[in-house]
Write an enzyme that holds these catalytic residues in place. Sequence first.
Site, PDB file in Angstrom:
ATOM      1  N   GLY A 117      63.877 -27.567 -74.477  1.00 54.24           N
ATOM      2  CA  GLY A 117      62.939 -26.894 -73.595  1.00 54.24           C
ATOM      3  C   GLY A 117      63.387 -25.502 -73.233  1.00 54.24           C
ATOM      4  O   GLY A 117      63.124 -24.525 -73.941  1.00 54.24           O
ATOM      5  N   CYS A 118      64.099 -25.379 -72.118  1.00 55.67           N
ATOM      6  CA  CYS A 118      64.436 -24.062 -71.587  1.00 55.67           C
ATOM      7  C   CYS A 118      65.502 -23.333 -72.401  1.00 55.67           C
ATOM      8  O   CYS A 118      65.529 -22.097 -72.391  1.00 55.67           O
ATOM      9  CB  CYS A 118      64.848 -24.189 -70.124  1.00 55.67           C
ATOM     10  SG  CYS A 118      63.474 -24.746 -69.077  1.00 55.67           S
ATOM     11  N   ILE A 119      66.363 -24.066 -73.097  1.00 55.30           N
ATOM     12  CA  ILE A 119      67.311 -23.387 -73.987  1.00 55.30           C
ATOM     13  C   ILE A 119      66.579 -22.785 -75.168  1.00 55.30           C
ATOM     14  O   ILE A 119      66.809 -21.631 -75.552  1.00 55.30           O
ATOM     15  CB  ILE A 119      68.422 -24.354 -74.439  1.00 55.30           C
ATOM     16  CG1 ILE A 119      69.252 -24.816 -73.241  1.00 55.30           C
ATOM     17  CG2 ILE A 119      69.315 -23.705 -75.504  1.00 55.30           C
ATOM     18  CD1 ILE A 119      69.892 -23.701 -72.441  1.00 55.30           C
TER      19      ILE A 119
ATOM     20  N   THR B 268      64.629 -19.775 -73.931  1.00 58.15           N
ATOM     21  CA  THR B 268      65.525 -18.645 -73.668  1.00 58.15           C
ATOM     22  C   THR B 268      66.018 -18.025 -74.963  1.00 58.15           C
ATOM     23  O   THR B 268      66.082 -16.793 -75.087  1.00 58.15           O
ATOM     24  CB  THR B 268      66.716 -19.114 -72.814  1.00 58.15           C
ATOM     25  OG1 THR B 268      66.232 -19.491 -71.513  1.00 58.15           O
ATOM     26  CG2 THR B 268      67.769 -18.039 -72.672  1.00 58.15           C
TER      27      THR B 268
END
Length: 211
Positions: free
Chosen positions: A147-149, A152
């Site tokens: 998700g957020c990795i 990013t």
Amino acid sequence: MSDDYQRRSYGAIPVGTGQKPGVVVVDFQLGFTDAQYPLGGAPLVMRALENTARLLEVARRHGVPVAVCNTAYLNEREMPYWKITAVRETFLHSHPSTRLDPRIHDPAYDLQVTKKGPSIFFETGVANYFTKERVDTVIVTGCNTSGCIRGTALDSFSLRYRTLVPEDCVGDIEEQPHRDNLRDIGRRYVDVVDLAFCTDFIERWARRNSG
């Protein structure tokens, strides 16, 4: 990597390292690192937390810029359309699960931001901070890999940073999506490395600039 991807040249060119590193730490808040919360305590996330703490000790000792973030909202009206009940119910400014884990946060050193979407770079000012600090190589740590990795890492790539993702400094709820997403971003956008590679890069950068 499968032979077909290799034949089509995926992953053929390494990203490499540039002139100055910066570290981003994504969502190591208590909601992910404390098992009392619905999303907390996944083994891969806890491994990543411990390894990121080791990386940050080296980074801070040598003056490497560090940006850390949590995800938190005023209320559900402010949120995107999250499909995760635990996010909607607990990722609120008033909830203790949004506090950064003290094992990775140094308030006197780190740039701290609160993000509203998957990426630490989305409307947060982290890229402006790295521009001022002349960072050209971003080391991505935190959770969750799928998700957020991933979000990013894609933003880091799009912002034209060389991007390194140490496998042992990022984590997810299950190993398969962790591995699958690292494989996919490693084919296209980033170098998937490890803690030892990143600490060596920082040490070499520090020696080069010590004079």
